[in-house]
Design a protein around this motif. Sequence first.
Motif, PDB file in Angstrom:
ATOM      1  N   ILE A   1     -17.314  -7.820  -1.226  1.00 23.54           N
ATOM      2  CA  ILE A   1     -16.089  -7.448  -0.629  1.00 23.54           C
ATOM      3  C   ILE A   1     -16.205  -6.304   0.322  1.00 23.54           C
ATOM      4  O   ILE A   1     -16.911  -5.573   0.225  1.00 23.54           O
ATOM      5  N   GLY A   2     -15.932  -6.557   1.389  1.00 19.62           N
ATOM      6  CA  GLY A   2     -16.290  -5.700   2.765  1.00 19.62           C
ATOM      7  C   GLY A   2     -15.447  -4.558   2.669  1.00 19.62           C
ATOM      8  O   GLY A   2     -14.867  -4.269   1.525  1.00 19.62           O
ATOM      9  N   HIS A   3     -15.500  -3.496   3.827  1.00 20.88           N
ATOM     10  CA  HIS A   3     -14.674  -2.315   3.715  1.00 20.88           C
ATOM     11  C   HIS A   3     -13.009  -2.702   4.021  1.00 20.88           C
ATOM     12  O   HIS A   3     -12.837  -3.666   4.584  1.00 20.88           O
ATOM     13  N   GLU A   4     -12.491  -1.770   3.359  1.00 20.23           N
ATOM     14  CA  GLU A   4     -11.187  -1.595   3.679  1.00 20.23           C
ATOM     15  C   GLU A   4     -10.246  -2.860   3.107  1.00 20.23           C
ATOM     16  O   GLU A   4      -9.240  -3.322   3.686  1.00 20.23           O
ATOM     17  N   VAL A   5     -10.857  -3.444   2.001  1.00 22.54           N
ATOM     18  CA  VAL A   5     -10.210  -4.651   1.586  1.00 22.54           C
ATOM     19  C   VAL A   5      -9.170  -4.320   0.311  1.00 22.54           C
ATOM     20  O   VAL A   5      -9.572  -3.185  -0.380  1.00 22.54           O
ATOM     21  N   PHE A   6      -8.151  -5.114   0.358  1.00 24.99           N
ATOM     22  CA  PHE A   6      -7.031  -4.697  -0.937  1.00 24.99           C
ATOM     23  C   PHE A   6      -7.175  -5.895  -1.812  1.00 24.99           C
ATOM     24  O   PHE A   6      -7.181  -6.809  -1.272  1.00 24.99           O
ATOM     25  N   VAL A   7      -7.351  -5.656  -3.104  1.00 24.31           N
ATOM     26  CA  VAL A   7      -7.464  -6.843  -4.079  1.00 24.31           C
ATOM     27  C   VAL A   7      -6.254  -6.383  -5.026  1.00 24.31           C
ATOM     28  O   VAL A   7      -6.385  -5.228  -5.800  1.00 24.31           O
ATOM     29  N   GLY A   8      -5.236  -7.222  -5.223  1.00 20.86           N
ATOM     30  CA  GLY A   8      -3.924  -6.766  -6.174  1.00 20.86           C
ATOM     31  C   GLY A   8      -4.541  -6.939  -7.299  1.00 20.86           C
ATOM     32  O   GLY A   8      -5.522  -7.571  -7.860  1.00 20.86           O
TER      33      GLY A   8
ATOM     34  N   CYS B   1     -11.763   0.661  -0.217  1.00 18.67           N
ATOM     35  CA  CYS B   1     -11.236  -0.742  -0.817  1.00 18.67           C
ATOM     36  C   CYS B   1     -10.117  -0.052  -1.959  1.00 18.67           C
ATOM     37  O   CYS B   1     -10.314   1.186  -2.458  1.00 18.67           O
ATOM     38  N   LYS B   2      -9.365  -1.033  -2.250  1.00 14.67           N
ATOM     39  CA  LYS B   2      -8.440  -0.795  -3.416  1.00 14.67           C
ATOM     40  C   LYS B   2      -8.472  -1.877  -4.240  1.00 14.67           C
ATOM     41  O   LYS B   2      -8.036  -2.858  -3.644  1.00 14.67           O
ATOM     42  N   ILE B   3      -8.767  -1.691  -5.655  1.00  9.73           N
ATOM     43  CA  ILE B   3      -9.031  -2.815  -6.452  1.00  9.73           C
ATOM     44  C   ILE B   3      -7.914  -2.465  -7.513  1.00  9.73           C
ATOM     45  O   ILE B   3      -8.228  -1.473  -8.338  1.00  9.73           O
ATOM     46  N   GLN B   4      -6.959  -3.288  -7.791  1.00  7.76           N
ATOM     47  CA  GLN B   4      -5.974  -3.018  -8.438  1.00  7.76           C
ATOM     48  C   GLN B   4      -6.246  -3.579 -10.073  1.00  7.76           C
ATOM     49  O   GLN B   4      -7.188  -4.152 -10.132  1.00  7.76           O
ATOM     50  N   SER B   5      -5.399  -3.313 -10.860  1.00  7.96           N
ATOM     51  CA  SER B   5      -5.806  -3.348 -12.277  1.00  7.96           C
ATOM     52  C   SER B   5      -5.817  -4.798 -12.731  1.00  7.96           C
ATOM     53  O   SER B   5      -5.376  -5.734 -12.119  1.00  7.96           O
ATOM     54  N   HIS B   6      -6.570  -4.903 -13.701  1.00  7.29           N
ATOM     55  CA  HIS B   6      -6.861  -6.245 -14.374  1.00  7.29           C
ATOM     56  C   HIS B   6      -7.392  -7.210 -13.505  1.00  7.29           C
ATOM     57  O   HIS B   6      -7.269  -8.597 -13.745  1.00  7.29           O
ATOM     58  N   SER B   7      -8.417  -7.001 -12.493  1.00  4.48           N
ATOM     59  CA  SER B   7      -8.850  -8.052 -11.727  1.00  4.48           C
ATOM     60  C   SER B   7     -10.434  -8.161 -12.139  1.00  4.48           C
ATOM     61  O   SER B   7     -11.068  -7.181 -12.809  1.00  4.48           O
TER      62      SER B   7
ATOM     63  N   ARG C   1     -10.752  -5.522   5.905  1.00  4.46           N
ATOM     64  CA  ARG C   1      -9.606  -5.365   5.937  1.00  4.46           C
ATOM     65  C   ARG C   1      -8.615  -6.602   5.351  1.00  4.46           C
ATOM     66  O   ARG C   1      -7.553  -6.624   5.502  1.00  4.46           O
ATOM     67  N   ALA C   2      -9.325  -7.604   4.894  1.00  4.28           N
ATOM     68  CA  ALA C   2      -8.475  -8.394   4.145  1.00  4.28           C
ATOM     69  C   ALA C   2      -7.672  -8.081   2.944  1.00  4.28           C
ATOM     70  O   ALA C   2      -7.793  -7.142   2.459  1.00  4.28           O
ATOM     71  N   SER C   3      -6.722  -8.858   2.583  1.00  2.22           N
ATOM     72  CA  SER C   3      -5.668  -8.582   1.609  1.00  2.22           C
ATOM     73  C   SER C   3      -5.601  -9.592   0.692  1.00  2.22           C
ATOM     74  O   SER C   3      -5.269 -10.777   1.175  1.00  2.22           O
TER      75      SER C   3
ATOM     76  N   GLY D   1      -1.474 -14.689  -0.288  1.00  3.45           N
ATOM     77  CA  GLY D   1      -0.497 -14.502  -0.966  1.00  3.45           C
ATOM     78  C   GLY D   1      -0.636 -14.525  -2.393  1.00  3.45           C
ATOM     79  O   GLY D   1      -1.671 -15.048  -3.013  1.00  3.45           O
ATOM     80  N   ALA D   2       0.243 -13.906  -3.213  1.00  2.00           N
ATOM     81  CA  ALA D   2       0.246 -13.573  -4.725  1.00  2.00           C
ATOM     82  C   ALA D   2       0.227 -15.129  -5.232  1.00  2.00           C
ATOM     83  O   ALA D   2       0.788 -16.120  -4.771  1.00  2.00           O
TER      84      ALA D   2
END
Length: 160
Positions: free
Chosen positions: A64-71, A50-56, A106-108, A127-128
């Motif tokens: 949160i499942g595998h390969e999820v992107f959190v902006g 996964c990728k958990i971006q700053s300030h989340s 794999r959700a984003s 969406g953002a």
Amino acid sequence: MPIAANVQLGERTRIPLPDLVNLYGCSIGDDTFIGPFVEIQAGATVGRLCKIQSHSFICEGVDIGHEVFVGHGVMFTNDLLPRATDESGRRITDNWVMSRTSVEFRASIGSRAVILPVRIGASSLIGAGSVVTKDVPPYAIVAGNPGRVIGDVRDKRDPR
């Protein structure tokens, strides 16, 4: 902001600025990236790759499942009826109902989205700035406030 001793960190999990995160009682899978100023509370789980971006903010009750992107700046919630006090004016401490959120494979989730307790389907795209108040089907593209399905990611594949 610490990484508590009771955090289960997967192998090769990357936290470039460990002094700038607040992780406690959570579980994070292998090969996941956690950006600065992220808080992950006790009882939350984050899968592998996964990728958990700053300030989340990922609260208790979020899976949160595998390969999820959190902006950047994504906010999860776990209380559908938040209150500071009860009807008699006493501060509420333990008498609240936690609601769960599931983010599937794999959700984003785009930056600054707000996620109420829902199920976000596999390979979907939020969406953002969206406010997600209802379950999201797999492969759906959701945008707006409140979030609405506006498309299907399978129709938007990158031709590379």
